[in-house]
Design a protein around this motif. Structure first.
Motif, mmCIF file in Angstrom:
data_model
loop_
_atom_site.group_PDB
_atom_site.id
_atom_site.type_symbol
_atom_site.label_atom_id
_atom_site.label_comp_id
_atom_site.label_asym_id
_atom_site.label_seq_id
_atom_site.Cartn_x
_atom_site.Cartn_y
_atom_site.Cartn_z
ATOM 1 N N GLN A 139 0.825 -1.207 0.000
ATOM 2 C CA GLN A 139 0.000 0.000 0.000
ATOM 3 C C GLN A 139 0.865 1.266 0.000
ATOM 4 O O GLN A 139 0.626 2.197 -0.766
ATOM 5 C CB GLN A 139 -0.921 0.000 1.213
ATOM 6 C CG GLN A 139 -1.821 1.214 1.288
ATOM 7 C CD GLN A 139 -2.638 1.250 2.575
ATOM 8 O OE1 GLN A 139 -2.301 0.596 3.555
ATOM 9 N NE2 GLN A 139 -3.698 2.012 2.568
ATOM 10 N N LEU A 140 1.892 1.289 0.844
ATOM 11 C CA LEU A 140 2.758 2.463 0.920
ATOM 12 C C LEU A 140 3.575 2.657 -0.349
ATOM 13 O O LEU A 140 3.757 3.784 -0.814
ATOM 14 C CB LEU A 140 3.675 2.368 2.138
ATOM 15 C CG LEU A 140 2.977 2.488 3.492
ATOM 16 C CD1 LEU A 140 3.947 2.179 4.626
ATOM 17 C CD2 LEU A 140 2.366 3.864 3.664
ATOM 18 N N LEU A 141 4.071 1.561 -0.912
ATOM 19 C CA LEU A 141 4.846 1.673 -2.150
ATOM 20 C C LEU A 141 3.982 2.180 -3.299
ATOM 21 O O LEU A 141 4.471 2.883 -4.186
ATOM 22 C CB LEU A 141 5.483 0.333 -2.511
ATOM 23 C CG LEU A 141 6.652 -0.085 -1.639
ATOM 24 C CD1 LEU A 141 7.116 -1.493 -1.991
ATOM 25 C CD2 LEU A 141 7.801 0.895 -1.761
ATOM 26 N N GLY A 142 2.703 1.840 -3.269
ATOM 27 C CA GLY A 142 1.790 2.319 -4.303
ATOM 28 C C GLY A 142 1.577 3.819 -4.256
ATOM 29 O O GLY A 142 1.145 4.426 -5.235
ATOM 30 N N LYS A 143 1.889 4.435 -3.134
ATOM 31 C CA LYS A 143 1.722 5.880 -2.984
ATOM 32 C C LYS A 143 2.980 6.664 -3.346
ATOM 33 O O LYS A 143 2.959 7.886 -3.358
ATOM 34 C CB LYS A 143 1.334 6.211 -1.541
ATOM 35 C CG LYS A 143 -0.028 5.675 -1.157
ATOM 36 C CD LYS A 143 -0.341 5.993 0.279
ATOM 37 C CE LYS A 143 -1.695 5.437 0.671
ATOM 38 N NZ LYS A 143 -2.030 5.739 2.065
ATOM 39 N N MET A 144 4.059 5.960 -3.616
ATOM 40 C CA MET A 144 5.313 6.651 -3.935
ATOM 41 C C MET A 144 5.252 7.241 -5.338
ATOM 42 O O MET A 144 4.660 6.652 -6.239
ATOM 43 C CB MET A 144 6.494 5.689 -3.825
ATOM 44 C CG MET A 144 6.791 5.267 -2.407
ATOM 45 S SD MET A 144 8.299 4.319 -2.274
ATOM 46 C CE MET A 144 9.494 5.549 -2.730
ATOM 47 N N PRO A 145 5.875 8.388 -5.527
ATOM 48 C CA PRO A 145 5.890 8.996 -6.864
ATOM 49 C C PRO A 145 6.726 8.151 -7.832
ATOM 50 O O PRO A 145 7.624 7.411 -7.421
ATOM 51 C CB PRO A 145 6.544 10.365 -6.630
ATOM 52 C CG PRO A 145 7.298 10.228 -5.345
ATOM 53 C CD PRO A 145 6.584 9.188 -4.535
ATOM 54 N N ASP A 146 6.395 8.256 -9.111
ATOM 55 C CA ASP A 146 7.104 7.485 -10.131
ATOM 56 C C ASP A 146 8.525 7.983 -10.377
ATOM 57 O O ASP A 146 9.387 7.222 -10.789
ATOM 58 C CB ASP A 146 6.336 7.517 -11.454
ATOM 59 C CG ASP A 146 5.053 6.710 -11.374
ATOM 60 O OD1 ASP A 146 4.965 5.803 -10.526
ATOM 61 O OD2 ASP A 146 4.145 6.992 -12.170
ATOM 62 N N GLU A 147 8.758 9.265 -10.140
ATOM 63 C CA GLU A 147 10.083 9.809 -10.422
ATOM 64 C C GLU A 147 11.074 9.413 -9.309
ATOM 65 O O GLU A 147 10.689 9.245 -8.162
ATOM 66 C CB GLU A 147 10.053 11.324 -10.599
ATOM 67 C CG GLU A 147 9.611 12.098 -9.381
ATOM 68 C CD GLU A 147 8.104 12.263 -9.266
ATOM 69 O OE1 GLU A 147 7.679 12.764 -8.218
ATOM 70 O OE2 GLU A 147 7.359 11.879 -10.178
ATOM 71 N N PRO A 148 12.339 9.247 -9.672
ATOM 72 C CA PRO A 148 13.346 8.891 -8.666
ATOM 73 C C PRO A 148 13.589 10.050 -7.698
ATOM 74 O O PRO A 148 13.287 11.204 -8.013
ATOM 75 C CB PRO A 148 14.593 8.595 -9.497
ATOM 76 C CG PRO A 148 14.392 9.311 -10.782
ATOM 77 C CD PRO A 148 12.901 9.386 -11.012
ATOM 78 N N PRO A 149 14.157 9.751 -6.541
ATOM 79 C CA PRO A 149 14.443 10.830 -5.590
ATOM 80 C C PRO A 149 15.564 11.721 -6.146
ATOM 81 O O PRO A 149 16.328 11.305 -7.012
ATOM 82 C CB PRO A 149 14.915 10.088 -4.335
ATOM 83 C CG PRO A 149 15.388 8.766 -4.823
ATOM 84 C CD PRO A 149 14.573 8.449 -6.037
ATOM 85 N N PRO A 150 15.671 12.931 -5.631
ATOM 86 C CA PRO A 150 16.777 13.806 -6.053
ATOM 87 C C PRO A 150 18.120 13.105 -5.819
ATOM 88 O O PRO A 150 18.253 12.284 -4.909
ATOM 89 C CB PRO A 150 16.626 15.027 -5.153
ATOM 90 C CG PRO A 150 15.207 15.013 -4.702
ATOM 91 C CD PRO A 150 14.803 13.569 -4.650
ATOM 92 N N ALA A 151 19.090 13.448 -6.626
ATOM 93 C CA ALA A 151 20.398 12.789 -6.586
ATOM 94 C C ALA A 151 21.033 12.853 -5.201
ATOM 95 O O ALA A 151 21.610 11.868 -4.733
ATOM 96 C CB ALA A 151 21.328 13.386 -7.634
ATOM 97 N N ASP A 152 20.928 13.994 -4.516
ATOM 98 C CA ASP A 152 21.554 14.108 -3.201
ATOM 99 C C ASP A 152 20.856 13.204 -2.177
ATOM 100 O O ASP A 152 21.507 12.597 -1.330
ATOM 101 C CB ASP A 152 21.587 15.566 -2.727
ATOM 102 C CG ASP A 152 20.200 16.172 -2.570
ATOM 103 O OD1 ASP A 152 19.301 15.865 -3.384
ATOM 104 O OD2 ASP A 152 20.013 16.966 -1.623
ATOM 105 N N VAL A 153 19.552 13.076 -2.260
ATOM 106 C CA VAL A 153 18.811 12.198 -1.346
ATOM 107 C C VAL A 153 19.181 10.745 -1.627
ATOM 108 O O VAL A 153 19.421 9.959 -0.702
ATOM 109 C CB VAL A 153 17.286 12.417 -1.486
ATOM 110 C CG1 VAL A 153 16.506 11.382 -0.690
ATOM 111 C CG2 VAL A 153 16.918 13.827 -1.063
ATOM 112 N N GLN A 154 19.246 10.386 -2.893
ATOM 113 C CA GLN A 154 19.626 9.025 -3.260
ATOM 114 C C GLN A 154 21.031 8.695 -2.760
ATOM 115 O O GLN A 154 21.268 7.617 -2.219
ATOM 116 C CB GLN A 154 19.551 8.856 -4.771
ATOM 117 C CG GLN A 154 19.792 7.423 -5.212
ATOM 118 C CD GLN A 154 19.559 7.248 -6.702
ATOM 119 O OE1 GLN A 154 19.182 8.177 -7.417
ATOM 120 N NE2 GLN A 154 19.764 6.044 -7.175
#
Length: 78
Positions: free
Chosen positions: A49-64
């Motif tokens: 359920q939680l993963l289904g709410k995540m945005p499709d775009e990857p996180p910003p490079a610094d966060v990753q």
């Protein structure tokens, strides 16, 4: 009777409705007697359920980069 290890191997198929009738019955019978596997199933449902709410775009490079650094230095508790 399915074992707890069987349950963990089949949980994705169970959640996606891909088990045969017999497999589903054995899966549910095990859940009826195993509190740990009921808890595991609930956790997996919540994760999906939680993963289904995540945005499709990857996180910003610094966060990753920060996440990867944390995972690389993470150690399991003894």
């Amino acid at each position: 009777m399915l074992s707890c290890q069987d349950i963990t191997a089949l949980v994705s198929d169970y959640l996606e409705g891909r088990l045969t009738f017999g497999q589903r019955v054995r899966f549910q019978l095990h859940l009826g007697i195993c509190r740990g596997c009921r808890r595991y199933l609930a956790q997996m449902k919540q994760t999906v359920q939680l993963l289904g709410k995540m945005p499709d775009e990857p996180p910003p490079a610094d966060v990753q980069a920060q996440l990867l650094a944390q995972f690389r230095t993470w150690k399991r508790s003894p």
